[in-house]
Design a protein around this motif. Structure first.
Motif, PDB file in Angstrom:
ATOM      1  N   ILE A  52       0.849  -0.784   0.006  1.00 27.27           N
ATOM      2  CA  ILE A  52      -0.239  -0.256   0.097  1.00 27.27           C
ATOM      3  C   ILE A  52       1.134   1.593  -0.053  1.00 27.27           C
ATOM      4  O   ILE A  52       0.436   2.381   0.226  1.00 27.27           O
ATOM      5  N   LEU A  53       1.705   1.120   0.730  1.00 28.41           N
ATOM      6  CA  LEU A  53       3.163   1.871   0.309  1.00 28.41           C
ATOM      7  C   LEU A  53       3.377   2.946  -0.819  1.00 28.41           C
ATOM      8  O   LEU A  53       3.872   3.900  -1.864  1.00 28.41           O
ATOM      9  N   LEU A  54       4.049   1.342  -1.977  1.00 26.98           N
ATOM     10  CA  LEU A  54       4.427   1.641  -3.004  1.00 26.98           C
ATOM     11  C   LEU A  54       3.141   1.780  -4.076  1.00 26.98           C
ATOM     12  O   LEU A  54       3.669   2.514  -5.086  1.00 26.98           O
ATOM     13  N   THR A 181       2.419   3.653  -7.924  1.00 28.62           N
ATOM     14  CA  THR A 181       2.009   5.126  -8.388  1.00 28.62           C
ATOM     15  C   THR A 181       1.885   5.461  -6.721  1.00 28.62           C
ATOM     16  O   THR A 181       1.294   6.268  -6.506  1.00 28.62           O
ATOM     17  N   GLY A 182       2.427   5.130  -6.012  1.00 28.88           N
ATOM     18  CA  GLY A 182       2.037   4.786  -4.703  1.00 28.88           C
ATOM     19  C   GLY A 182       2.858   6.523  -4.173  1.00 28.88           C
ATOM     20  O   GLY A 182       3.943   6.970  -4.310  1.00 28.88           O
ATOM     21  N   PRO A 183       2.613   6.413  -2.605  1.00 25.86           N
ATOM     22  CA  PRO A 183       3.315   7.627  -2.234  1.00 25.86           C
ATOM     23  C   PRO A 183       4.837   7.738  -1.593  1.00 25.86           C
ATOM     24  O   PRO A 183       5.304   8.966  -0.941  1.00 25.86           O
ATOM     25  N   TYR A 184       4.854   6.338  -1.831  1.00 24.40           N
ATOM     26  CA  TYR A 184       6.457   5.941  -1.667  1.00 24.40           C
ATOM     27  C   TYR A 184       6.837   5.489  -2.489  1.00 24.40           C
ATOM     28  O   TYR A 184       5.793   4.611  -3.740  1.00 24.40           O
ATOM     29  N   LYS A 185       8.289   5.777  -3.289  1.00 22.70           N
ATOM     30  CA  LYS A 185       8.984   4.689  -3.804  1.00 22.70           C
ATOM     31  C   LYS A 185       9.902   4.247  -3.885  1.00 22.70           C
ATOM     32  O   LYS A 185      10.955   4.496  -2.268  1.00 22.70           O
ATOM     33  N   LEU A 186      10.475   3.349  -4.339  1.00 21.24           N
ATOM     34  CA  LEU A 186      11.211   2.137  -3.564  1.00 21.24           C
ATOM     35  C   LEU A 186      13.256   3.212  -3.638  1.00 21.24           C
ATOM     36  O   LEU A 186      13.127   3.649  -4.858  1.00 21.24           O
ATOM     37  N   ALA A 187      14.064   3.291  -3.015  1.00 22.12           N
ATOM     38  CA  ALA A 187      15.239   3.773  -3.261  1.00 22.12           C
ATOM     39  C   ALA A 187      16.332   2.861  -3.092  1.00 22.12           C
ATOM     40  O   ALA A 187      17.258   3.116  -3.670  1.00 22.12           O
ATOM     41  N   ASN A 200       7.317   9.974  -2.555  1.00 22.71           N
ATOM     42  CA  ASN A 200       6.793  10.179  -3.745  1.00 22.71           C
ATOM     43  C   ASN A 200       6.114  11.343  -3.490  1.00 22.71           C
ATOM     44  O   ASN A 200       5.367  11.899  -3.222  1.00 22.71           O
ATOM     45  N   ASP A 201       7.289  13.101  -3.419  1.00 25.37           N
ATOM     46  CA  ASP A 201       6.644  14.057  -3.300  1.00 25.37           C
ATOM     47  C   ASP A 201       5.390  14.515  -5.039  1.00 25.37           C
ATOM     48  O   ASP A 201       4.747  15.891  -4.883  1.00 25.37           O
ATOM     49  N   ASN A 202       5.370  13.465  -6.040  1.00 27.27           N
ATOM     50  CA  ASN A 202       4.165  14.223  -6.845  1.00 27.27           C
ATOM     51  C   ASN A 202       2.860  13.193  -6.981  1.00 27.27           C
ATOM     52  O   ASN A 202       2.767  13.215  -7.631  1.00 27.27           O
ATOM     53  N   TYR A 203       2.762  12.164  -6.033  1.00 28.02           N
ATOM     54  CA  TYR A 203       1.637  11.484  -5.293  1.00 28.02           C
ATOM     55  C   TYR A 203       0.741  11.966  -5.439  1.00 28.02           C
ATOM     56  O   TYR A 203       1.102  13.650  -4.845  1.00 28.02           O
ATOM     57  N   PHE A 204      -0.242  11.741  -6.193  1.00 32.65           N
ATOM     58  CA  PHE A 204      -1.885  12.566  -6.912  1.00 32.65           C
ATOM     59  C   PHE A 204      -2.746  13.034  -5.516  1.00 32.65           C
ATOM     60  O   PHE A 204      -3.645  13.599  -6.125  1.00 32.65           O
ATOM     61  N   VAL A 503      -0.914   6.512   6.115  1.00 33.65           N
ATOM     62  CA  VAL A 503       0.277   6.967   6.259  1.00 33.65           C
ATOM     63  C   VAL A 503       0.536   8.322   5.687  1.00 33.65           C
ATOM     64  O   VAL A 503       1.229   9.027   6.138  1.00 33.65           O
ATOM     65  N   THR A 504      -0.004   8.759   4.760  1.00 28.53           N
ATOM     66  CA  THR A 504       0.108   9.518   4.882  1.00 28.53           C
ATOM     67  C   THR A 504       0.217  11.144   5.222  1.00 28.53           C
ATOM     68  O   THR A 504       0.457  11.771   4.784  1.00 28.53           O
ATOM     69  N   GLU A 505      -1.014  11.025   6.227  1.00 23.76           N
ATOM     70  CA  GLU A 505      -1.139  11.781   7.245  1.00 23.76           C
ATOM     71  C   GLU A 505      -0.167  11.884   8.917  1.00 23.76           C
ATOM     72  O   GLU A 505      -0.496  12.559   9.081  1.00 23.76           O
ATOM     73  N   TRP A 506       0.145  10.950   8.658  1.00 22.68           N
ATOM     74  CA  TRP A 506       1.607  10.521  10.064  1.00 22.68           C
ATOM     75  C   TRP A 506       2.301  11.236   9.985  1.00 22.68           C
ATOM     76  O   TRP A 506       2.558  11.632   8.647  1.00 22.68           O
TER      77      TRP A 506
END
Length: 510
Positions: A52-54, A181-187, A200-204, A503-506
């Motif tokens: 759900i993060l990715l 497309t999720g709120p985080y991307k693999l680094a 992911n600073d471009n999260y929709f 998680v985006t609100e944490w």
């Protein structure tokens, strides 16, 4: 030689870099204790809390586990033609900046449906007859029959067609380097060490508050508790015993959350032992002191289990519970021709009655539950032991201490778990009436019809058990008190799946 040395140096640099990222996390980085991953493949694998993060699905679940829009901003349903039409968010980008379109959705669901790919999620979509891409932002699904759980199943993570088309959906390197497309991307990902996710600073839906989340691989329960205490971790799902040690500790928050996550003994019906001894399973069920296990092993952090839907609106509490009754267990054994042998265990046709429960390594609670259950069974004359194999042998083992559970529609974790030859039926269980009732329930949107079908399903499952249900276990999360935003009232799924729903609100206020 130079080439080998270069590779070795690169590996060392990567290890130092990753270990440094974990050691110096601090600030706006959340370090979470995770089990190990061999791949991140939401299309083929039923469970994975990192998904759900990715990734995103067309729909999502909110804090009440209700279906809400996600990649699809809205949808409609043509009941006469059994067709769902989804209208997608526009302007969404994959982590590699390629545009997300309806073609990605079609590709993902068709890959899951393809029997050659062997997805355990395939039963969720087996009634899809046609998928039509109407334009880049519109897609329709025509079903062979009504399936009220379909919107739940469209929470399935959508995968990028442009990176996976023509790839092996089980073996592709993509699943070690996932792009979503999720709120985080693999680094970064160092096997057995950590998986590093960056915001992911471009999260929709707008960027998350926390900049980085590190899934630190700590598969051992005891090690997680120790690292939580030492400050190496910010968040962990701990055993009840370990969680209680943090209850009054300064600097920590403890969340004891209800779940639909149950534990039980899965009987492997592919094993010939159960062909001959299936009729002793009711004796096993009422020979286990489940309340004692809830009290002693999980310290009251859960409830006694008798079926798979106890945290669902369609639970039937009037089925056979198999309450602890050693005398009844012995009576059942003797009624099917078992006689007490000289070693204190029952025998049948010259063979001792007994079996082995396999348990996955690293989960001390499961090991303790299995050991306690085995002890109960030995006391009633069944020679039951426990083993911890290096690898689960679903087809060869005798039994397994299983964990399952979904807080969503009742179709989830029933149809594909107990239905004959379905994708998550790891016991080889087959019962024609169970199949019939589960099909009736998923094909109706009338609550009364579904209630009757699920009542019958649960009654038949109790009459012919696939598992010896033992307990539902709470999810005991311990976090640094600096972490805010976790919803303590959300009912969790298997292994706490669902904790990251918002998680985006944490926030981390260090």
């Amino acid at each position: 030689m130079k080439h080998t040395l270069c590779i070795l140096l690169a590996v060392i640099v990567a290890l130092i870099s990753l270990s440094g990222a974990v050691a110096e996390a601090g600030g706006n980085t959340l370090v979470y204790a995770s089990g190990d991953y061999t791949r991140i493949n939401p299309a083929m694998d039923e469970h994975g809390e990192i998904n759900i993060l990715l990734f995103n699905g067309l729909t999502a679940h909110d804090g009440n586990n209700d279906v809400v829009p996600c990649l699809a901003r809205e949808w409609d349903y043509d009941s006469e033609n059994r067709t769902y039409t989804f209208y997608l968010e526009e302007g969404v980008k994959w982590h590699d900046d390629e545009p997300f379109t309806a073609e990605d959705v079609k590709f993902t669901i068709e890959a899951i449906m393809d029997p050659e790919n062997g997805s355990e999620n395939a039963p969720n979509f087996e009634d899809v007859e046609e998928i039509e891409v109407l334009d880049d932002a519109t897609i329709s699904f025509r079903l062979s029959d009504h399936n009220v759980a379909f919107l739940d199943y469209m929470t399935m993570a959508v995968l990028p067609k442009h990176l996976l088309e023509g790839e092996d959906m089980q073996e592709s390197a993509f699943f070690r380097h996932p792009v979503g497309t999720g709120p985080y991307k693999l680094a970064d990902w160092e096997e057995g060490q950590a998986i590093v996710l960056e915001r992911n600073d471009n999260y929709f839906k707008g960027p998350a508050n926390i900049e980085r989340i590190i899934f630190k691989i700590v598969p051992d329960d005891n090690a997680q508790a120790m690292q939580m205490k030492s400050g190496e971790l910010d968040m962990a799902l701990l055993t009840p015993r370990d969680a209680e040690n943090f209850a009054d500790a300064e600097g920590y928050s403890v969340y004891r959350m209800k779940t639909s996550d149950y534990r039980g003994i899965l009987f492997n019906f592919w094993n010939e032992y159960w062909t001959e001894n299936r009729d002793i399973i009711p004796a096993i069920c009422c020979g286990i002191d489940r309340q004692a296990i809830v009290d002693a092993v999980i310290l009251g952090h859960g409830i006694v289990a008798y079926g798979p839907l106890q945290r669902n609106e369609y639970n039937n509490e009037n089925v056979e519970h198999y309450d602890y009754n050693p005398e009844r267990a012995r009576e059942i054994l003797e009624s099917v021709g078992c006689t007490m042998g000289k070693n204190g265990y029952y025998e049948r046709n010259g063979a001792e009655i007994g079996f082995v429960i396999s348990v996955g390594a690293g989960d001390q609670v499961r090991v303790d539950i299995a050991q306690a259950a085995a002890q109960c069974l030995r006391q009633i004359g069944i020679n039951c032991t426990v083993e911890i194999p290096e690898k689960v042998d679903w087809g060869g083992q005798m039994a397994y201490l299983i964990g399952w559970g979904s807080p969503f529609d009742a179709d989830d974790h029933t149809y594909k778990v107990f239905g004959t030859d379905k994708g998550a039926n790891y016991s080889g269980y087959s019962n024609a009436l169970v199949d019939q009732y589960l099909t009736e329930a998923r094909e109706s949107d009338d609550p009364a019809v579904r209630k009757a079908a699920y009542d019958s399903f649960q009654a038949e499952l109790a009459n012919d058990p696939a598992y010896a249900f033992i307990c539902y276990i709470d999810a005991d999360y311990v976090t640094t008190s600096a972490l805010k935003g976790i919803d303590p009232d959300t009912i969790m799924g298997h292994h706490g799946v669902g904790i990251f729903w918002n998680v985006t609100e944490w926030t981390l206020d260090r």
